[in-house]
Design an enzyme around this catalytic site. Structure first.
Site, PDB file in Angstrom:
ATOM      1  N   LYS A 121       0.863  -1.187   0.000  1.00  0.00           N
ATOM      2  CA  LYS A 121       0.000   0.000   0.000  1.00  0.00           C
ATOM      3  C   LYS A 121       0.889   1.222   0.000  1.00  0.00           C
ATOM      4  CE  LYS A 121      -4.415   1.137   0.259  1.00  0.00           C
ATOM      5  NZ  LYS A 121      -5.616   0.450  -0.253  1.00  0.00           N
ATOM      6  N   ASP A 141      -7.017   4.506  -4.526  1.00  0.00           N
ATOM      7  CA  ASP A 141      -7.669   4.354  -3.210  1.00  0.00           C
ATOM      8  C   ASP A 141      -8.269   5.734  -2.926  1.00  0.00           C
ATOM      9  OD1 ASP A 141      -7.838   2.407  -0.746  1.00  0.00           O
ATOM     10  OD2 ASP A 141      -7.283   4.301   0.148  1.00  0.00           O
TER      11      ASP A 141
HETATM   12  P1  NAP Z   1     -12.867   7.988  -2.594  1.00  0.00           P
HETATM   13  O1  NAP Z   1     -13.425   7.794  -3.960  1.00  0.00           O
HETATM   14  O2  NAP Z   1     -11.792   8.987  -2.392  1.00  0.00           O
HETATM   15  O3  NAP Z   1     -14.091   8.305  -1.620  1.00  0.00           O
HETATM   16  C1  NAP Z   1     -13.914   8.387  -0.230  1.00  0.00           C
HETATM   17  C2  NAP Z   1     -15.233   8.848   0.363  1.00  0.00           C
HETATM   18  O4  NAP Z   1     -15.169   8.683   1.781  1.00  0.00           O
HETATM   19  C3  NAP Z   1     -15.534  10.297   0.092  1.00  0.00           C
HETATM   20  O5  NAP Z   1     -16.921  10.480  -0.009  1.00  0.00           O
HETATM   21  C4  NAP Z   1     -14.989  10.974   1.359  1.00  0.00           C
HETATM   22  O6  NAP Z   1     -15.572  12.222   1.668  1.00  0.00           O
HETATM   23  C5  NAP Z   1     -15.403   9.952   2.389  1.00  0.00           C
HETATM   24  N1  NAP Z   1     -14.580  10.116   3.584  1.00  0.00           N
HETATM   25  C6  NAP Z   1     -13.235  10.079   3.681  1.00  0.00           C
HETATM   26  N2  NAP Z   1     -12.858  10.296   4.943  1.00  0.00           N
HETATM   27  C7  NAP Z   1     -13.999  10.447   5.659  1.00  0.00           C
HETATM   28  C8  NAP Z   1     -14.289  10.685   7.026  1.00  0.00           C
HETATM   29  N3  NAP Z   1     -13.289  10.828   7.924  1.00  0.00           N
HETATM   30  N4  NAP Z   1     -15.596  10.755   7.390  1.00  0.00           N
HETATM   31  C9  NAP Z   1     -16.588  10.611   6.486  1.00  0.00           C
HETATM   32  N5  NAP Z   1     -16.382  10.408   5.171  1.00  0.00           N
HETATM   33  C10 NAP Z   1     -15.106  10.320   4.779  1.00  0.00           C
HETATM   34  O7  NAP Z   1     -12.291   6.611  -2.007  1.00  0.00           O
HETATM   35  P2  NAP Z   1     -12.786   5.122  -2.309  1.00  0.00           P
HETATM   36  O8  NAP Z   1     -11.893   4.561  -3.350  1.00  0.00           O
HETATM   37  O9  NAP Z   1     -14.257   5.112  -2.497  1.00  0.00           O
HETATM   38  O10 NAP Z   1     -12.384   4.393  -0.936  1.00  0.00           O
HETATM   39  C11 NAP Z   1     -13.283   4.319   0.176  1.00  0.00           C
HETATM   40  C12 NAP Z   1     -12.828   3.196   1.111  1.00  0.00           C
HETATM   41  O11 NAP Z   1     -12.819   1.956   0.408  1.00  0.00           O
HETATM   42  C13 NAP Z   1     -11.415   3.336   1.699  1.00  0.00           C
HETATM   43  O12 NAP Z   1     -11.374   2.751   2.976  1.00  0.00           O
HETATM   44  C14 NAP Z   1     -10.579   2.479   0.752  1.00  0.00           C
HETATM   45  O13 NAP Z   1      -9.374   2.036   1.351  1.00  0.00           O
HETATM   46  C15 NAP Z   1     -11.542   1.333   0.511  1.00  0.00           C
HETATM   47  N6  NAP Z   1     -11.279   0.526  -0.700  1.00  0.00           N
HETATM   48  C16 NAP Z   1     -11.267   1.106  -1.921  1.00  0.00           C
HETATM   49  C17 NAP Z   1     -11.063   0.316  -3.039  1.00  0.00           C
HETATM   50  C18 NAP Z   1     -11.104   0.883  -4.432  1.00  0.00           C
HETATM   51  O14 NAP Z   1     -11.057   0.085  -5.380  1.00  0.00           O
HETATM   52  N7  NAP Z   1     -11.224   2.189  -4.622  1.00  0.00           N
HETATM   53  C19 NAP Z   1     -10.835  -1.055  -2.893  1.00  0.00           C
HETATM   54  C20 NAP Z   1     -10.877  -1.630  -1.621  1.00  0.00           C
HETATM   55  C21 NAP Z   1     -11.111  -0.803  -0.530  1.00  0.00           C
HETATM   56  P3  NAP Z   1     -14.710  13.605   1.532  1.00  0.00           P
HETATM   57  O15 NAP Z   1     -14.768  13.924   0.078  1.00  0.00           O
HETATM   58  O16 NAP Z   1     -15.432  14.563   2.390  1.00  0.00           O
HETATM   59  O17 NAP Z   1     -13.324  13.307   2.030  1.00  0.00           O
END
Ligand code: NAP
Length: 451
Positions: A127, A167
Site C-alpha cells: 500500500k 484508493d
Molecule cells: P474515494 O473515492 O476517495 O471516496 C472516499 C469517500 O469517503 C468520500 O466520499 C470521502 O468524503 C469519504 N470520507 C473520507 N474520509 C472520511 C471521514 N473521515 N468521514 C466521512 N467520510 C469520509 O475513495 P474510495 O476509493 O471510495 O475508498 C473508500 C474506502 O474503500 C477506503 O477505505 C478504501 O481504502 C476502501 N477501498 C477502496 C477500493 C477501491 O477500489 N477504490 C478497494 C478496496 C477498498 P470527503 O470527500 O469529504 O473526504
C-alpha cells in the site's frame, strides 16, 4: 483475546511500531483469530513465520516537492509499504489524504496481504500514499504533484515487482498522471505497472465498479444463507466516492433502496431512494460536496442534509449498512443505534471502517457481518484481471469481466464461511477471512524458506 502463544508476537509489534494505533488494531484482529489455527497446526509457530508476516518486507518514505498555482513550493511526504510478496508482486492502492501516515499505510498493507490471498490470484500485498490533499486543488496542481510523487516511486515499482492502484483521493485522473510520468521516466510502455487505468490505454472494463459491486455480491451471498436477498431492503451506504457510488448502483439493480450516503461534511437522506444519476453528476462530474445533491434536487420532508457535527449516518434506520468511506468511521455507539433499528447485515466496503467494539456488538447481536478484507476484495481482484488482460494484450467485455468478479466474490464468501465452520465458529466471517487468508500466505512462505 490473543492466545498466550501469540501474545509475545503482539508485544513485539507494539514495541516496534510505536504510535501506530491503526496498525496495532489490524494486527490484533488477525492474531485474535489465529489462536485456533496454531492449536491445530503448531508448525505455523516455527521459523518466526507469524513474526515475519507482521513485519513489512520494505518501507519507503520520501519527500514530494511540487509547485502550486501561486508559484509556491509545497512539500508532502510519500510512502510505499511493500508488505509481503510470497504470493506475487506487491499489489495495493495509493491513498492521497491529509490523514495519511506510515501507521495508516502499514495497516492497509497488512490487511491487503490477506485480502489478496483470499482472491486466489497471484498477488502479494502492499500500500502507498501521501498526506497530499487533492480537494480544492486544480488539475494542474494535481498533475504536478502526481509527477513528483512518481519521480521517486518509479524506481521501486514494476509489473513484476509492485503494482499500485487507486484508493481514497486517487482515481482515474491521478492514475493517468502517474502512468504518464512512469512511462516518461522509464521509456517503457509497461501497462501492467499500474491498475485502474482508463480503458483507452490498457484499463479493464468493470474496474471502476468492482469494489462496490463486489461488496454488494458478498452481502447478497450472506443474505442468501438466510434465504433472503436485497429485494425490498432499505440500505445505508456511507461515503460518496468510488466504492459508495457503485455499491448504490448494484444494490439498486438487486432491488434494494439506498436511502442515505455521506461525505466528511455530513450525510444526505433521500427517502424515496438515492437518484443515482444526480449522485454521479455531483460527485463524478462536478467533484462537489454531497450537500449539493439536496441543493440541486430541492430540500423536502423526504430529502435533506445533516451536517456531520449534528448526527451520524448510522442513526438512519436500515436493514443493511455498507460503510464505504474510511477506517473507524462506525463506532460502538453507531453499532448500538443500528442494532436498535434492527439492522440485519453489515458489509464493509471500506478498509476497517468498524471499530473493534462495533464488530463485537454486531457479532453478539447476531447481525451478519462481512469484514472489508473479504467483502471489498472485488476491487483488487479486478485489478488482477486488468493485469491478466495487459499481459495477454487483450480486452474483455464488461459482461465477461463482471461475471468473473461475481464468481470470485462467491468463492471468497464460501471460503470464509467454510473456514469459519471448520474452525468451530460458524457464521463468523471475520475469523473465516483471517484464517483463510493467513493459511494461504503462510503455506507459500513456508515453501519459500526463511526470506
Ligand atoms: P474515494 O473515492 O476517495 O471516496 C472516499 C469517500 O469517503 C468520500 O466520499 C470521502 O468524503 C469519504 N470520507 C473520507 N474520509 C472520511 C471521514 N473521515 N468521514 C466521512 N467520510 C469520509 O475513495 P474510495 O476509493 O471510495 O475508498 C473508500 C474506502 O474503500 C477506503 O477505505 C478504501 O481504502 C476502501 N477501498 C477502496 C477500493 C477501491 O477500489 N477504490 C478497494 C478496496 C477498498 P470527503 O470527500 O469529504 O473526504
Amino acid at each position: 483475546m490473543i492466545d498466550d502463544k501469540l501474545q509475545t508476537i503482539f508485544d513485539q509489534v507494539l514495541h516496534r511500531n510505536q504510535g501506530e494505533p491503526e496498525f496495532h488494531q489490524a494486527v490484533r484482529e488477525v492474531l485474535e483469530s489465529l489462536g485456533r489455527v496454531v492449536a491445530k497446526r503448531p508448525e505455523y509457530l516455527d521459523q518466526a513465520l507469524i513474526e515475519r508476516i507482521c513485519e513489512p518486507e520494505r518501507q519507503i518514505i520520501f519527500r514530494v516537492p511540487w509547485v502550486d498555482d501561486k508559484g509556491q513550493v509545497q512539500i508532502n511526504r510519500g510512502f510505499r509499504v511493500q508488505f509481503n510478496s510470497a504470493l506475487g508482486p506487491y499489489k495495493g492502492g495509493i491513498r492521497f489524504h491529509p490523514s495519511v501516515n506510515i501507521g495508516i499505510i502499514k495497516f492497509l498493507g497488512f490487511e491487503q496481504t490477506f485480502k489478496n490471498a483470499l482472491t486466489g490470484m497471484p498477488i502479494g500485498g502492499g500500500k502507498g500514499g501521501s498526506d497530499f490533499d487533492p480537494r480544492g486543488r486544480s488539475d494542474g496542481e494535481v498533475m504536478r504533484f502526481c509527477q513528483s510523487f512518481m519521480t521517486e516511486l518509479h524506481r521501486h515499482i514494476g509489473e513484476y515487482t509492485d503494482v499500485p492502484a487507486g484508493d481514497i483521493g486517487v482515481g482515474g485522473r491521478e492514475i493517468g498522471f502517474m502512468f504518464g510520468q512512469y512511462k516518461r521516466l522509464t521509456n517503457r510502455y509497461e501497462a501492467g505497472v499500474l491498475t485502474g487505468k482508463a480503458l483507452f490505454y490498457g484499463g479493464s472494463r468493470a474496474r471502476t465498479e468492482a469494489t462496490g459491486y463486489g461488496n454488494t455480491y458478498f452481502v447478497q451471498s450472506m443474505l442468501e444463507t438466510r434465504n433472503d436477498s436485497f429485494e425490498g431492503k432499505k440500505v445505508v451506504v456511507s461515503g460518496s466516492g468510488n466504492v459508495a457510488i457503485y455499491s448504490v448502483e448494484k444494490v439498486q439493480s438487486f432491488g434494494g433502496t439506498v436511502i442515505a450516503v455521506s461525505d466528511s461534511s455530513g450525510y444526505i437522506v433521500d427517502k424515496g431512494g438515492i437518484d443515482l444519476g444526480l449522485l454521479k453528476q455531483v460527485k463524478e462530474v462536478r467533484r462537489g460536496r454531497i450537500s449539493e445533491y439536496v441543493d440541486l434536487k430541492g430540500a423536502s420532508h423526504g430529502t435533506y442534509f445533516i451536517k456531520a457535527r449534528d448526527g451520524s449516518i448510522w442513526d438512519v434506520p436500515c436493514d443493511v449498512a455498507m460503510p464505504s468511506a474510511t477506517q473507524n468511521e462506525l463506532t460502538g455507539q453507531d453499532a448500538k443505534a443500528l442494532i436498535a433499528n434492527k439492522v440485519m447485515a453489515v458489509g464493509e466496503g471500506a478498509n476497517m471502517p468498524s471499530t473493534p467494539e462495533a464488530v463485537r456488538l454486531f457479532q453478539e447481536a447476531g447481525v451478519m457481518f462481512a469484514p472489508g478484507k473479504a467483502a471489498n476484495a472485488g476491487g483488487v481482484a479486478t485489478s488482477a484481471l486488468e493485469m491478466q488482460q495487459n499481459a495477454s494484450r487483450d480486452s474483455w467485455t464488461f459482461e465477461q469481466t463482471e461475471a468473473r468478479l461475481a464468481q470470485i466474490m462467491r468463492t471468497i464468501h464460501d471460503n470464509c464461511a467454510r473456514t469459519a465452520e471448520e474452525y468451530g465458529a460458524p457464521g463468523n466471517y471475520v475469523l473465516g477471512a483471517n484464517i483463510a487468508g493467513f493459511v494461504t500466505v503462510a503455506e507459500s512462505m513456508r515453501a519459500l524458506g526463511v526470506i
